[in-house]
Design an enzyme around this catalytic site. Structure first.
Site, PDB file in Angstrom:
ATOM      1  N   PHE A  83       9.150 -10.599  32.240  1.00 52.62           N
ATOM      2  CA  PHE A  83       9.463  -9.399  33.017  1.00 52.62           C
ATOM      3  C   PHE A  83      10.571  -9.761  33.995  1.00 52.62           C
ATOM      4  O   PHE A  83      10.442 -10.709  34.762  1.00 52.62           O
ATOM      5  CB  PHE A  83       8.262  -8.865  33.793  1.00 52.62           C
ATOM      6  CG  PHE A  83       8.617  -7.631  34.573  1.00 52.62           C
ATOM      7  CD1 PHE A  83       8.596  -6.379  33.978  1.00 52.62           C
ATOM      8  CD2 PHE A  83       9.028  -7.724  35.895  1.00 52.62           C
ATOM      9  CE1 PHE A  83       8.966  -5.234  34.687  1.00 52.62           C
ATOM     10  CE2 PHE A  83       9.398  -6.578  36.612  1.00 52.62           C
ATOM     11  CZ  PHE A  83       9.361  -5.339  36.003  1.00 52.62           C
ATOM     12  N   ASP A 104      13.765 -17.294  37.320  1.00 55.56           N
ATOM     13  CA  ASP A 104      13.461 -16.030  37.998  1.00 55.56           C
ATOM     14  C   ASP A 104      12.230 -16.268  38.862  1.00 55.56           C
ATOM     15  O   ASP A 104      11.100 -16.239  38.382  1.00 55.56           O
ATOM     16  CB  ASP A 104      13.222 -14.929  36.958  1.00 55.56           C
ATOM     17  CG  ASP A 104      12.851 -13.590  37.613  1.00 55.56           C
ATOM     18  OD1 ASP A 104      12.579 -13.575  38.832  1.00 55.56           O
ATOM     19  OD2 ASP A 104      12.828 -12.563  36.895  1.00 55.56           O
ATOM     20  N   LYS A 128      11.966  -9.774  46.247  1.00 53.16           N
ATOM     21  CA  LYS A 128      10.641  -9.429  46.774  1.00 53.16           C
ATOM     22  C   LYS A 128      10.415  -9.935  48.198  1.00 53.16           C
ATOM     23  O   LYS A 128      10.915  -9.322  49.123  1.00 53.16           O
ATOM     24  CB  LYS A 128       9.554  -9.885  45.796  1.00 53.16           C
ATOM     25  CG  LYS A 128       9.615  -9.063  44.499  1.00 53.16           C
ATOM     26  CD  LYS A 128       8.330  -8.980  43.726  1.00 53.16           C
ATOM     27  CE  LYS A 128       8.406  -7.875  42.676  1.00 53.16           C
ATOM     28  NZ  LYS A 128       8.527  -8.334  41.293  1.00 53.16           N
TER      29      LYS A 128
HETATM   30  C1  LIG Z   1       9.524  -7.731  40.362  1.00 56.33           C
HETATM   31  C2  LIG Z   1      10.252  -8.652  39.480  1.00 56.33           C
HETATM   32  C3  LIG Z   1      11.576  -8.416  39.111  1.00 56.33           C
HETATM   33  C4  LIG Z   1      12.307  -7.135  39.459  1.00 56.33           C
HETATM   34  O1  LIG Z   1      12.416  -6.892  40.815  1.00 56.33           O
HETATM   35  P1  LIG Z   1      12.735  -5.392  41.332  1.00 56.33           P
HETATM   36  O2  LIG Z   1      12.941  -5.565  42.794  1.00 56.33           O
HETATM   37  O3  LIG Z   1      11.525  -4.548  41.004  1.00 56.33           O
HETATM   38  O4  LIG Z   1      13.944  -4.939  40.605  1.00 56.33           O
HETATM   39  C5  LIG Z   1      12.224  -9.370  38.349  1.00 56.33           C
HETATM   40  N1  LIG Z   1      11.604 -10.496  37.954  1.00 56.33           N
HETATM   41  C6  LIG Z   1      10.318 -10.760  38.292  1.00 56.33           C
HETATM   42  C7  LIG Z   1       9.700 -12.032  37.848  1.00 56.33           C
HETATM   43  C8  LIG Z   1       9.596  -9.843  39.048  1.00 56.33           C
HETATM   44  O5  LIG Z   1       8.317 -10.083  39.337  1.00 56.33           O
END
Ligand SMILES: *Cc1c(COP(=O)(O)O)cnc(C)c1O
Length: 410
Positions: free
Chosen positions: A146, A231, A260
């Site tokens: 994700f 990520d 985040k």
């Molecule tokens: C939440 C998340 C994203 C995307 O972040 P947004 O601020 O919602 O665009 C990307 N990668 C990971 C692993 C995430 O948990």
């Protein structure tokens, strides 16, 4: 009999459903206030927030130091665009680079934008530095990934629903099984320009790869001249018990993506972090964002980072998380298949014979614990990292009966 206040909750929910797209299925609770680990709904009920906005609230709701800086900056200067400089962006990036051990950082707002930034960065690096033929660059991603919801990012999702109806898709991605270093090695070829990896898959169901996987794939990347792109939007900033989850295996990515909790639960701030070898591929006009690096976000992120380090949130997460997971395991619930995670990023996997995780989350909500299912079968527990052991013990008093099926509408 229903109280008037129940109708208020219903009214807010109906209004939202009436005026918005139905792209989420939230729990039926309407929140109006938050402080630390607590939130209150419009009926005055208090809940322990054990989702923490998917780890965007590691520092808790309304952290006083973050709010103070936000208020100050709000009065001073909020937005300049990148057409001009501002006095917060430079210090923010310097502090972020010092904390992470990289040479440069590029600020964005949402996580998805920072992932897009990383994709553009390693592609251009591939063509200009590695010598991959134009438009042949390939990024290797993992099953169950994700990374956000843009059209390019859903192009490499393995979740059918994220893609269905949204094609055509961006080419240039190859998918390998998560946790299998040999499969990754086999997929690497001369056109590979990156390996995009979550050190734990959050939305994928709090999936933890086997020990050694990060280090092995890091070694393959080094050997094959493939940038390791971590990520850490969800796993970063203390969530898993280290500042970054890659630290567990002493892996240094080539490109680190954060978001985040970088915004301290107040404001969206993300960044793509790398050494100049990668960052310097960007020329004026190549990439940008109107709000990226704005002084309000930068000031908030500086303080969010400071709080994370000074309050030793990673250590807290490691200690409390290990204990919490043991306690969850000790419940020996007949409905729980297993418990997995690292630090305070915990997934409780519900047995398929006990039905989906959702009714367990609903039962938790009725007992004042807010948690959300991820995938069908996993209840995720990821409270703000400012939580303490007493509160977690109190939470376990509610979680225990629910995981044993008490009040769960199976
Ligand atoms: C939440 C998340 C994203 C995307 O972040 P947004 O601020 O919602 O665009 C990307 N990668 C990971 C692993 C995430 O948990």
């Amino acid at each position: 009999m229903k109280k008037d206040s129940d109708f208020r909750t219903q009214a807010f929910i109906e209004e939202t459903e009436r005026w918005s797209a139905h792209n989420y299925k939230p729990l039926p609770v309407v929140l109006e206030r938050g402080e630390g680990v607590w939130v209150w709904d419009v009926e005055g009920n208090r809940y322990l927030d054990m989702l923490a906005a998917y780890s965007a609230l590691n520092q808790g709701h309304g952290h006083p130091r973050i709010l103070e800086v936000a208020h100050e900056q709000l009065e001073r200067l909020t937005l300049t665009s990148r057409a001009f400089h501002n006095d917060q962006m430079g210090p923010f990036l310097a502090e972020l680079c010092q904390a992470t051990g990289f040479e440069k950082a590029l600020p964005m707002n949402t996580g998805a934008e920072a992932v897009e930034t990383a994709i553009k960065m390693v592609r251009k690096w591939g063509y200009e530095v590695k010598g991959v033929p134009e438009n042949q660059g390939e990024i290797i991603v993992c099953e169950g990934n994700f990374a956000g919801r843009t059209t390019t990012i859903v192009s490499f999702s393995s979740e059918a629903q994220y893609r269905e109806g949204f094609g055509p898709f961006t080419p240039g991605f190859r998918t390998v099984p998560y946790g299998d270093a040999a499969a990754f090695e086999e997929a690497v070829n001369e056109n590979t320009v990156g390996f995009l990896i979550e050190p734990i898959q959050g939305e994928g169901g709090v999936r933890v790869p086997p020990d050694g996987y990060l280090r092995e794939t890091r070694e393959i990347c080094t050997r094959e001249n493939v940038p390791f792109v971590a990520d850490e939007i969800q796993t970063g900033l203390g969530r898993t018990g280290r500042l970054f989850c890659c630290d567990w295996e002493e892996v240094r990515p080539d490109v680190l993506i954060v978001g985040k909790a970088l915004g301290g639960g107040v404001y969206p701030v993300s960044a793509t972090i790398a050494d100049h070898e990668y960052m310097d591929v960007f020329q004026p006009g190549d990439h940008g964002s109107t709000f990226g690096g704005n002084p309000l976000g930068a000031a908030i992120a500086r303080q969010a980072l400071k709080v994370t380090l000074e309050e030793e949130l990673p250590q807290r997460s490691a200690e409390l998380g290990a204990w919490f997971m043991e306690e969850l395991q000790a419940l020996e619930s007949p409905h729980v298949d297993h418990v997995r995670g690292k630090g305070l990023m915990v997934g409780v996997v519900i047995k398929e014979t006990s039905g989906p995780a959702r009714p367990f989350c609903e039962a938790l909500m009725r007992r004042g614990i807010l948690a959300k299912e991820t995938q069908e079968q996993v209840v995720r527990f990821a409270p703000p990292l400012v939580i303490d052991k007493d509160l977690l013990a109190e939470a376990l008093e509610e979680i225990g009966p629910v995981l044993r099926g008490d009040g769960v509408e199976l």
